[in-house]
Design an enzyme around this catalytic site. Structure first.
Site, short mmCIF file in Angstrom:
data_model
loop_
_atom_site.label_atom_id
_atom_site.label_comp_id
_atom_site.label_asym_id
_atom_site.label_seq_id
_atom_site.Cartn_x
_atom_site.Cartn_y
_atom_site.Cartn_z
N LYS A 78 -150.13 5.66 67.69
CA LYS A 78 -148.78 5.43 68.12
C LYS A 78 -148.75 4.98 69.28
CE LYS A 78 -144.33 7.57 67.93
NZ LYS A 78 -143.45 8.63 67.63
N SER A 158 -139.47 8.56 64.68
CA SER A 158 -139.51 7.14 65.32
C SER A 158 -141.04 6.59 65.31
CB SER A 158 -139.56 7.65 67.03
OG SER A 158 -140.64 8.44 67.21
N SER A 182 -139.79 13.06 64.17
CA SER A 182 -140.57 11.61 64.22
C SER A 182 -141.73 11.38 63.35
CB SER A 182 -140.65 11.02 65.56
OG SER A 182 -139.49 10.59 66.28
#
Lengths: 492, 95
Positions: A78, A158, A182
Site C-alpha cells: 500500500k 482505504s 480500511s
C-alpha cells in the site's frame, strides 16, 4: 505460466522449495498480470525491475539453502508504507514527488524474510475514505461486477488497491493499513481475507501517519493460512515505535486448523442495525451455525456503546489527523506553492496539495481541538472511547473468546454512488469495523458468501488483545465451510 | 452547535489551509453535517469516566540518551522543495 498467479502463499512456498518453478518465474507471471490489469488502477507504481532483481536474489538464497519464510513471494505494498528509493505518496498530490530515504519497519521485515516487491498500491488519500475514490491517483475499479452488469464497483477503502490486487490475482498478498476498517471493509468487498492486528502488534514506524492511536498495519490474502503466514513476518517489537509491544510473535500458522471446540463466541445484539440488508443478516446466522457445528458455543452479548463508536471516531480520528498532517508545510518535503509570505506559502501549499476529504477532516480536527471546544468534543469522545473498550472487556471477562459480526452493512457499491452530497453516508460503511480500532482489538474479515447479485460478503471476527491465534482458528472454520471466491476475469 | 462562515475562515486559518470565499458556504454545510452527526455523543453519561490516553495499557518506554542516528544531511534534505547548502529555504519570516 499464468496459473502461478492463482497460487496461495503456502502453495507457492512449497512449489519454490520443490523447484517446480523459480522465484523469477513467479515474479514475472505477476508483473505480466499487473500490466494486463491496468484498467483496474490498483497500482500507482509498478516496480518490475525491482521485482526481477529481488526474485533473482531470492532464487540464489533458495539454491543456497538460506531461504526466509517468505522467500520469493511477490507482494504489493500500500502506498502508505515508505519504501526506500521507491516513490511513496499516500496517494496525495502533496507527496506525489516523495521518494523516502528509509524503509518502513513492516515492509523491511517482509524483505528480510525474502518477499519480492511488485509495486505500490492505490489508496484513499492519506487513507481517508471507504471506497478508494478520494485518491489523487484516481479511483480503483473492483475486479468484481454485479451479475450481468458492467457497472464499475468500488473495491472499498482505504486499502482499495491492495484488496483489488490480491482479489484479481495480481499479487499473492498485499499490505494494508486499518484506522477505522480500511483493511477489513475492502477485504469483504473483494472476497478476500483481511486482518487488523491488535494495536501495538505491528510497528507504525515508516507508515504515513493518519490517526496514530488507531492506525495498524495488516495483510490481505486469499486464504486464512496465508494471512497467518504474512502476519508473522509483519508483526513484532520495534524500538522505533514506542507503542509497539514487546511480546513474542507466535507461529500464527500453527493456529490454522486447530479445533475451536468449546470456544465461546459472542454475538453482539447491537450490531443488528436498522437498514441492514436481509442477506447480511442471513449470512451472519450462517456463520453462527458454521461455528456452532464446529463445536463453538454461541452466546448473545451486549456492547451497549456500539452506536457511539462512529461519532466518537469522527472526532478522535480527524483530531489526530489534523496534528499529524501539520507536517505537510512545503518546507521539508512534498509540494510547495508560493504565497505572499510564509503563512501564505503554508496556506496555498496545503490548499493545493490536499484533496477535499482530507481538507474537511483537517478542519473538523482543528475545530474539535480548538480553545473552547476541546472539552465538549475531543475530551468527551475520549471518554466515550473508554466506555466502548470497557464494553468489550466486560464480555471477555465473562469468558467470551471472540465475537462474530458482519464485516460491512452492505456489499460493494458503484463508483460515484455514495457520499457525494452527504459525507456521513460514506462514513456509515465502517459502522461494524470502527469499534475494533477504538478498542485496539484484533479483527479479521473472512469471505463468507455471495449476495443475490453475485458480490462477495464478509464476516468479521473480533478477538481479545493479542489473541490473533483464536481468530485464525475460527477464520479457517468459516473458510472451510464457505469456500473461496474469485472474480470472473473481464479485464484483458 | 453549528458553525458560521466566520468560524470556517478562522478554522481554515488555524489549520493553514487557504479557503476561497466561494467555498465557505459549501464547506460550512459539510462541517455542520458532521458536527450534527457527532452531537449524539452528548447523550452518553460520561461522569467519572477517564478519557482514554492509551488503548493498550503500557508504560512509556524510554531509551538511553545516546546518539543513535543522524549526520546524514543529504538524506534529510533530499526531498525538500528548496535548499541551500545544508539548509531548508523558506520565504522571509522576519522583516
Amino acid at each position: 505460466m499464468s496459473e502461478l498467479t492463482t497460487l496461495t502463499i503456502a502453495a507457492a512456498r512449497d512449489g519454490l522449495k520443490q523447484k517446480k518453478f523459480s522465484a523469477a518465474e513467479l515474479a514475472a507471471a505477476h508483473v505480466d498480470a499487473i500490466e494486463k490489469a491496468r484498467t483496474l488502477n490498483a497500482f500507482v507504481l509498478e516496480t518490475p525491475q525491482r521485482a526481477a532483481a529481488m526474485s533473482k536474489a531470492a532464487d540464489a538464497r533458495l539454491a543456497a539453502g538460506t531461504a526466509g519464510p517468505l522467500e520469493g513471494i511477490p507482494l504489493a505494498i500500500k502506498d502508505m508504507f515508505c519504501t526506500e528509493g521507491v516513490r511513496t505518496t499516500a496517494c496525495s498530490h502533496i507527496l506525489d514527488n516523495f521518494v523516502p530515504t528509509y524503509e518502513s519497519t513492516v515492509s523491511g521485515q517482509l524483505w528480510r524474510d525474502g518477499a519480492v516487491l511488485l509495486g505500490k498500491t492505490n489508496n484513499d488519500e492519506f487513507a481517508m475514505g471507504s471506497s478508494n475514490e478520494t485518491s489523487f491517483m484516481g479511483a480503483v475499479t473492483s475486479p468484481w461486477r454485479r451479475r450481468g452488469s458492467n457497472t464499475p464497483l468500488v473495491p472499498g477503502g482505504s486499502s482499495g488497491g491492495s484488496a483489488a490486487a490480491v482479489s484479481a490475482h495480481l499479487a499473492l498478498a498485499a499490505t494494508g493499513t486499518d484506522t477505522g476498517g480500511s483493511i477489513r471493509q475492502p477485504a469483504a468487498f473483494t472476497g478476500i481475507v483481511g486482518i487488523k492486528p491488535t494495536y501495538g502488534r505491528c510497528s507504525r514506524w515508516g507508515i504515513v501517519a493518519f490517526a496514530s492511536s488507531l492506525d495498524q498495519a495488516g495483510p490481505f490474502t486469499r486464504t486464512v493460512r496465508d494471512g497467518a503466514i504474512m502476519l508473522r513476518s509483519m508483526a513484532g517489537y520495534d524500538p522505533k515505535d514506542t507503542t509497539s509491544v514487546d511480546i513474542a510473535v507466535p507461529d500464527y500458522e500453527a493456529a490454522v486448523g486447530k479445533s475451536i471446540k468449546g470456544k465461546r463466541i459472542g454475538i453482539p445484539k447491537e450490531y443488528r442495525v436498522d437498514g441492514m440488508s436481509a442477506e447480511i443478516d442471513k449470512l451472519w446466522d450462517q456463520g453462527r451455525a458454521w461455528l456452532e457445528a464446529a463445536g463453538a458455543e454461541i452466546v448473545e452479548v451486549s456492547l451497549p456503546h456500539t452506536k457511539y463508536a462512529l461519532p466518537a471516531y469522527y472526532i478522535v480520528a480527524p483530531a489526530e489527523a489534523s496534528s499529524n498532517l501539520a507536517r505537510y508545510d512545503g518546507v521539508r518535503y512534498g509540494l510547495r506553492l508560493p504565497g505572499r509570505d510564509i503563512n501564505g506559502m503554508y496556506e496555498n501549499t496545503r490548499a493545493g496539495g490536499f484533496g477535499k476529504e482530507v481538507r474537511r477532516r483537517i478542519m473538523i480536527g482543528t475545530y474539535v481541538l480548538s480553545a473552547g471546544y476541546y472539552d465538549a468534543y475531543y475530551l468527551r469522545a475520549q471518554k466515550v472511547r473508554t466506555l466502548i473498550k470497557k464494553d468489550f472487556e466486560d464480555c471477555f471477562d465473562q469468558g467470551i473468546d471472540a465475537m462474530l459480526t458482519p464485516a460491512t452493512p452492505s456489499a460493494a457499491f458503484g463508483v460515484g454512488e455514495k457520499g457525494g452530497a452527504d459525507p456521513i453516508e460514506m462514513y456509515l460503511n465502517d459502522v461494524f469495523t470502527v469499534t475494533v480500532n477504538m478498542a485496539g482489538l484484533p479483527g479479521i474479515s473472512v469471505p463468507a458468501g455471495l449476495d443475490g447479485q453475485g458480490l462477495p460478503l464478509g464476516l468479521q471476527l473480533i478477538g481479545r488483545p493479542f489473541d490473533e491465534e483464536t481468530l485464525f482458528s475460527l477464520g479457517q472454520v468459516i473458510e472451510d465451510a464457505a469456500g473461496r471466491f474469485t472474480p470472473a476475469r473481464w479485464w484483458a | 452547535m453549528s458553525i458560521d462562515a466566520t468560524t470556517v475562515k478562522r478554522i481554515a486559518h488555524l489549520a493553514r489551509v487557504a479557503v476561497a470565499d466561494d467555498e465557505v458556504e459549501h464547506l460550512s454545510g459539510e462541517i455542520n453535517a458532521i458536527l450534527a452527526f457527532v452531537e449524539q455523543l452528548a447523550e452518553v453519561k460520561v461522569d467519572g469516566v477517564e478519557p482514554m490516553t492509551s488503548v493498550t495499557p503500557m508504560v512509556m518506554k524510554k531509551r538511553a540518551d545516546v546518539v543513535t542516528d543522524g549526520g546524514d544531511a543529504d538524506a534529510v534534505l533530499r526531498n525538500a522543495p528548496s535548499t541551500e547548502r545544508n539548509y531548508f529555504l523558506v520565504p522571509k519570516v522576519v522583516e
